[in-house]
Every structure is written in C-alpha cells, then in structure tokens.
Design an enzyme around this catalytic site. Structure first.
Site, PDB file in Angstrom:
ATOM      1  N   ASP A  67       0.789  -1.142  -0.016  1.00  0.00           N
ATOM      2  CA  ASP A  67       0.020   0.007   0.130  1.00  0.00           C
ATOM      3  C   ASP A  67       0.946   1.336   0.148  1.00  0.00           C
ATOM      4  O   ASP A  67       2.092   1.253   0.258  1.00  0.00           O
ATOM      5  CB  ASP A  67      -0.963   0.045   1.272  1.00  0.00           C
ATOM      6  CG  ASP A  67      -0.239  -0.507   2.636  1.00  0.00           C
ATOM      7  OD1 ASP A  67       0.954  -0.410   2.419  1.00  0.00           O
ATOM      8  OD2 ASP A  67      -1.105  -0.864   3.414  1.00  0.00           O
ATOM      9  N   ASP A 136      -7.390  -2.633  13.684  1.00  0.00           N
ATOM     10  CA  ASP A 136      -8.735  -3.013  13.424  1.00  0.00           C
ATOM     11  C   ASP A 136      -8.840  -4.328  12.656  1.00  0.00           C
ATOM     12  O   ASP A 136      -9.956  -4.486  12.014  1.00  0.00           O
ATOM     13  CB  ASP A 136      -9.511  -2.016  12.537  1.00  0.00           C
ATOM     14  CG  ASP A 136      -8.848  -1.545  11.607  1.00  0.00           C
ATOM     15  OD1 ASP A 136      -7.735  -2.321  11.171  1.00  0.00           O
ATOM     16  OD2 ASP A 136      -9.260  -0.587  10.769  1.00  0.00           O
ATOM     17  N   HIS A 138      -6.980  -4.990   9.962  1.00  0.00           N
ATOM     18  CA  HIS A 138      -6.973  -4.923   8.550  1.00  0.00           C
ATOM     19  C   HIS A 138      -5.437  -5.502   7.839  1.00  0.00           C
ATOM     20  O   HIS A 138      -4.500  -5.713   8.720  1.00  0.00           O
ATOM     21  CB  HIS A 138      -6.904  -3.378   7.987  1.00  0.00           C
ATOM     22  CG  HIS A 138      -5.886  -2.630   8.386  1.00  0.00           C
ATOM     23  ND1 HIS A 138      -5.941  -1.206   8.789  1.00  0.00           N
ATOM     24  CD2 HIS A 138      -4.437  -2.639   8.660  1.00  0.00           C
ATOM     25  CE1 HIS A 138      -4.604  -0.541   9.093  1.00  0.00           C
ATOM     26  NE2 HIS A 138      -3.933  -1.298   8.995  1.00  0.00           N
ATOM     27  N   GLU A 143      -9.624  -2.128   5.220  1.00  0.00           N
ATOM     28  CA  GLU A 143     -10.426  -1.799   6.463  1.00  0.00           C
ATOM     29  C   GLU A 143     -11.725  -2.827   6.556  1.00  0.00           C
ATOM     30  O   GLU A 143     -11.955  -3.388   5.520  1.00  0.00           O
ATOM     31  CB  GLU A 143     -10.889  -0.285   6.322  1.00  0.00           C
ATOM     32  CG  GLU A 143      -9.540   0.695   6.404  1.00  0.00           C
ATOM     33  CD  GLU A 143      -8.747   0.673   7.748  1.00  0.00           C
ATOM     34  OE1 GLU A 143      -8.527  -0.325   8.126  1.00  0.00           O
ATOM     35  OE2 GLU A 143      -8.151   1.719   7.770  1.00  0.00           O
TER      36      GLU A 143
END
Ligand code: GLP
Length: 261
Positions: A67, A136, A138, A143
């Site tokens: 990313d 979270d 990911h 997400e």
C-alpha cells in the site's frame, strides 16, 4: 493456516526473516510482497544483517508493497516508499527499479489500481507475501467491510487506523485519510503468506483473525482460506489464543519446521 508462537519478539522476527531469506535462496528471482509498519522494521533490519553477514543476494528479487498513502510523493518522509528505502532497500543489494509500490500521486485512481494489478500479474504473481495486521484487523489497508475479493484500489481509512498511524506523522493531522492498497483478493493470490504479529496490544485482534469467523469485518481472517498461510506471533500477541497447545505441538513435531525450531 499454521500458527507459530515464539517465546519473544526477537525470535518471532528472526523466524519471519528466515522464511523470507529461504525463499530468496531457493528462488533468487522471486517476487516478494512487502508490508510497512513498526512491526516490520525489525524484520528488515534482520534481512539487512543477513545481506551483510551472509551475503543474502537480492540482486534478482522484485518487490511489491501492499500500500501507499494517497497524496504523498515518494520523497515525502512519511510515504511508504520512503519507509522502504530507509528500512530495507538501501541496506541490501536490490535494484531499486525492481521495487514497486502504488503511486500515491497518481491522478487517475482507478487506472492506478489496474496498473498495479497488471504489474504483479505480469511479474508472474507474488511468491511470498509478508503481512502485519492493523489494530482493526486490516491487512494492507483493507479496512473492515472491505470485500474479501477486492483488488488494488483507493480506500478510505478508518478512524482507528488514523489513530494508530498518525502518531508517526508530524503534525499528526498531516496523515492522509485515504490510501491505495492491494485488495484482499490480490493478497490471497500470493503463493505463500507470512503474517507477523507482536506485542500484547495485538492479542485481541490476533485471536479474532486466527480463531474467529472469516469475516470482512476483520480482513486478516481471510488468511484462514489461504492454502499456505503461516502466522508467527510472540508470546504477548498470542495471549488470547485458545488452541496454543495444538499450535506448539505442530511446530515441535512437524518435519517442515525441524530446521526452524
Ligand atoms: C499499516 C499498514 C499495515 C500494517 C499496519 C500495522 O496500517 N498498512 O500493512 O500491518 O500498519 O502496523 P504496526 O506494525 O505499526 O502495528
């Protein structure tokens, strides 16, 4: 999925680095999928050490990062390109032209996602994908509620991710709220996946990803569907797993792991 618990962070890191190094030794022109984040810094330091001391050769390796933040140029010290240059690429003998990340400055976001997918596909796919996990759940920046079939695209980050990562920015508000990320589907196409999770702060999300249901709410849980995924944890991150005896038994007895114990 296989789960390996090491007694401390250093040994968890060393195991992850060894699996990468062994892939490079077995297939010098391999394609590595790489991750960023604090957890990975020690892995890259270890690979740098192996290059210097054991002549681990990266000259033919190609890398594809998961990313990149949208709006950050490669020269921005907060960009993942900059992170990779500092933590890994300048420490090993890789040809920087063989290192790829999404372009955070790309004007056409749809086209950038497609370009990145083509780059990976034309290279023949990723042999080993290194992953961390966000607070979270990911992987990359996929997400919660990201499609488990998603491909590389622009993604809005969650407030939880903003909180987790903005502490690395000065000022924290300089952190972009969007990023390009490989999709869960892109990641799942890798031939092998190595996820590294360290520290007690990740114990809850590690248990959800490994032992919870497969759900787009925790995209790391998609690894349960991968035919060759290994999750390496230190003792602290493994604190909320329920099947640790079994994981330890497998690592202690399976011939595959004999050289790594
Ligand atoms: C970012 C990256 C993820 C990484 C996560 C964890 O969000 N996009 O790929 O897994 O950070 O970072 P850390 O290791 O700092 O906890």
């Amino acid at each position: 999925m296989e789960v390996i618990i090491r007694p401390d962070t250093a040994r968890a890191v060393r195991l992850a680095a060894r699996l990468i190094a062994d892939t490079v030794k077995m297939k010098p022109a391999c394609k590595l999928g790489l991750a960023t984040g604090h957890t990975m810094e020690a892995v890259y330091a270890e690979l740098g050490r192996m290059h210097c001391e054991q002549k681990l050769d990266f000259s033919l390796v190609r890398t594809f990062n998961l990313d990149e933040y949208i709006g950050l140029a490669a020269t921005d010290p907060n960009s993942y390109r900059y992170y990779m240059d500092q933590h890994l690429f300048k420490c090993i003998n890789i040809d920087v032209r063989n290192t790829f990340l999404p372009d955070g400055m790309a004007a056409d976001e749809i086209a950038e996602g497609q370009r990145y997918e083509s780059l990976i596909r034309d290279a023949g796919g990723i042999d080993l994908q290194l992953l961390g996990i966000g607070s979270d759940g990911h992987i990359g920046f996929n997400e919660p509620i990201s499609s488990l079939a998603s491909r590389t695209r622009a993604k809005a980050l969650t407030p939880a991710t903003y909180l987790q990562n903005s502490k690395y920015f000065t000022p924290p508000e300089a952190m972009p709220k969007r990023a390009f990320t490989m999709g869960v589907g892109t990641i799942m196409d890798a031939k092998r996946i190595v996820m590294l999770i360290t520290g007690s702060a990740k114990a809850g999300i590690a248990a959800k990803a490994i032992e919870g249901p497969v759900t787009a709410m925790v995209t790391g849980s998609a690894l349960q569907l991968h035919p060759a995924a290994v999750v390496i944890l230190d003792q602290a991150a493994a604190g909320m797993l329920t099947q640790t005896d079994y994981y330890n038994w497998v690592f202690a007895n399976e011939p595959e792991w004999a050289d790594y114990r």
